[in-house]
Design an enzyme around this catalytic site. Sequence first.
Site, PDB file in Angstrom:
ATOM      1  N   ASN A   1      -2.739   6.680  -8.165  1.00  0.00           N
ATOM      2  CA  ASN A   1      -1.758   6.890  -7.097  1.00  0.00           C
ATOM      3  C   ASN A   1      -0.394   6.941  -7.769  1.00  0.00           C
ATOM      4  OD1 ASN A   1      -0.046   6.781  -4.924  1.00  0.00           O
ATOM      5  ND2 ASN A   1      -0.580   4.689  -4.312  1.00  0.00           N
ATOM      6  N   TRP A   2       0.111   8.164  -7.922  1.00  0.00           N
ATOM      7  CA  TRP A   2       1.367   8.319  -8.657  1.00  0.00           C
ATOM      8  C   TRP A   2       2.587   7.895  -7.848  1.00  0.00           C
ATOM      9  CZ3 TRP A   2       0.875  13.785 -11.393  1.00  0.00           C
ATOM     10  CH2 TRP A   2       0.019  13.641 -12.503  1.00  0.00           C
ATOM     11  N   LYS A   3       2.379   7.667  -6.563  1.00  0.00           N
ATOM     12  CA  LYS A   3       3.511   7.307  -5.688  1.00  0.00           C
ATOM     13  C   LYS A   3       4.632   8.342  -5.888  1.00  0.00           C
ATOM     14  CE  LYS A   3       1.838   2.615  -5.745  1.00  0.00           C
ATOM     15  NZ  LYS A   3       2.098   1.176  -5.625  1.00  0.00           N
TER      16      LYS A   3
ATOM     17  N   GLY B   1      -1.952   2.376  -9.474  1.00  0.00           N
ATOM     18  CA  GLY B   1      -0.599   2.922  -9.466  1.00  0.00           C
ATOM     19  C   GLY B   1      -0.063   3.054 -10.881  1.00  0.00           C
ATOM     20  N   GLY B   2       0.681   2.043 -11.307  1.00  0.00           N
ATOM     21  CA  GLY B   2       1.381   2.088 -12.596  1.00  0.00           C
ATOM     22  C   GLY B   2       0.532   2.561 -13.769  1.00  0.00           C
TER      23      GLY B   2
ATOM     24  N   HIS C   1      -1.764   3.455   3.079  1.00  0.00           N
ATOM     25  CA  HIS C   1      -1.321   2.589   1.975  1.00  0.00           C
ATOM     26  C   HIS C   1      -0.306   1.582   2.526  1.00  0.00           C
ATOM     27  CE1 HIS C   1       0.574   1.267  -1.728  1.00  0.00           C
ATOM     28  NE2 HIS C   1      -0.518   1.680  -2.354  1.00  0.00           N
TER      29      HIS C   1
ATOM     30  N   SER D   1      -2.268  -3.691  -9.441  1.00  0.00           N
ATOM     31  CA  SER D   1      -2.076  -4.013 -10.864  1.00  0.00           C
ATOM     32  C   SER D   1      -3.356  -3.904 -11.682  1.00  0.00           C
ATOM     33  CB  SER D   1      -1.438  -5.404 -11.030  1.00  0.00           C
ATOM     34  OG  SER D   1      -0.172  -5.435 -10.402  1.00  0.00           O
TER      35      SER D   1
ATOM     36  N   GLY E   1       1.918  -3.642  -7.842  1.00  0.00           N
ATOM     37  CA  GLY E   1       3.066  -3.393  -8.701  1.00  0.00           C
ATOM     38  C   GLY E   1       3.750  -4.657  -9.183  1.00  0.00           C
TER      39      GLY E   1
ATOM     40  N   GLU F   1      -6.385  -3.574  -1.155  1.00  0.00           N
ATOM     41  CA  GLU F   1      -5.211  -3.805  -1.985  1.00  0.00           C
ATOM     42  C   GLU F   1      -4.411  -4.979  -1.426  1.00  0.00           C
ATOM     43  OE1 GLU F   1      -4.177   0.213  -4.160  1.00  0.00           O
ATOM     44  OE2 GLU F   1      -2.874  -0.161  -2.464  1.00  0.00           O
TER      45      GLU F   1
ATOM     46  N   GLU G   1       2.420   0.606   1.477  1.00  0.00           N
ATOM     47  CA  GLU G   1       3.823   1.054   1.432  1.00  0.00           C
ATOM     48  C   GLU G   1       4.139   1.953   2.618  1.00  0.00           C
ATOM     49  OE1 GLU G   1       3.672   2.512  -2.582  1.00  0.00           O
ATOM     50  OE2 GLU G   1       3.464   0.453  -3.307  1.00  0.00           O
TER      51      GLU G   1
HETATM   52  C1  G2H Z   1      -1.321  -0.472  -5.434  1.00  0.00           C
HETATM   53  C2  G2H Z   1      -1.551   0.264  -6.671  1.00  0.00           C
HETATM   54  C3  G2H Z   1      -1.917   1.683  -6.360  1.00  0.00           C
HETATM   55  P1  G2H Z   1      -0.305  -0.716  -8.796  1.00  0.00           P
HETATM   56  O1  G2H Z   1      -0.369   0.213  -4.618  1.00  0.00           O
HETATM   57  O2  G2H Z   1      -2.178   1.990  -5.037  1.00  0.00           O
HETATM   58  O3  G2H Z   1      -0.386   0.215  -7.458  1.00  0.00           O
HETATM   59  O4  G2H Z   1      -1.533  -0.435  -9.573  1.00  0.00           O
HETATM   60  O5  G2H Z   1       0.949  -0.257  -9.508  1.00  0.00           O
HETATM   61  O6  G2H Z   1      -0.238  -2.134  -8.352  1.00  0.00           O
END
Ligand code: G2H
Length: 251
Positions: free
Chosen positions: A9-11, A234-235, A95, A213, A173, A167, A97
Amino acid sequence: MRKPIIAGNWKMFKTFDEAVEFAENVREKVPSEEKVDAVICAPAIYLPTLVDIAAETDLAIGAQNMHFENEGAFTGEISPSQLASIHVDYCIIGHSERREYFNETDEAVNKKVRAALMNGIVPIICCGETLEERESAKTEEKVASQVTEALEGFSPEEVKHMVIAYEPIWAIGTGKTATADDANAVCGKIREVVEGLYGEETASTIRIQYGGSVKPENIEELLSKEHIDGALVGGASLQADSYLALLNQAA
Ligand code: G2H
């Protein structure tokens, strides 16, 4: 056996050039789709280009949100049929967010899930509790109600094609990950909710991801758990090497 699904999920990250470079770099390196479903959910404006780059490879492309109507006077929105018309295969729905910053409700999530299925798009339905809810022992109640509302009104066959992403909001994040056992316990609860609504066969078929995360260092343990069938990342999905490391560990 449920096939793992790893969705990046590149956001709202990456320039166009960075997105293209990533996709060109990974497209021939993703493991076979017989072993793992590899998805990148990118900003909407990059989707047509990414779909082209990923064509004929084992990389699938998803959106991060969509409207629930196929067309209409909804300035700035993107419809499920528009996504389907450019061959987008997946869409993240609900999501945290979007729920937090864009007031997305369980009712809207349910409509979007229906719209996704009607257009041949696999919905990745997100649920999860806040830190406050976790600390007051309301995790299961919150997740059960989100899942029940998102899944209302479908047939067991339709539900089998969905993906649910658990999640915990406090783990997104932040670098904090739920322990693999805690994540597995909540994913197991989600499976129980699905079983109550749609029966054992559907519950044992639907795939449930963990998100929050996830990184190459912790994915192996998460995926070793009975009820965790993949990750929404995400990250750690923003760099080609860590995205590929996640896929290779899942394959
Ligand atoms: C949670 C996730 C991807 P991350 O939002 O949807 O992000 O891995 O950066 O916590």
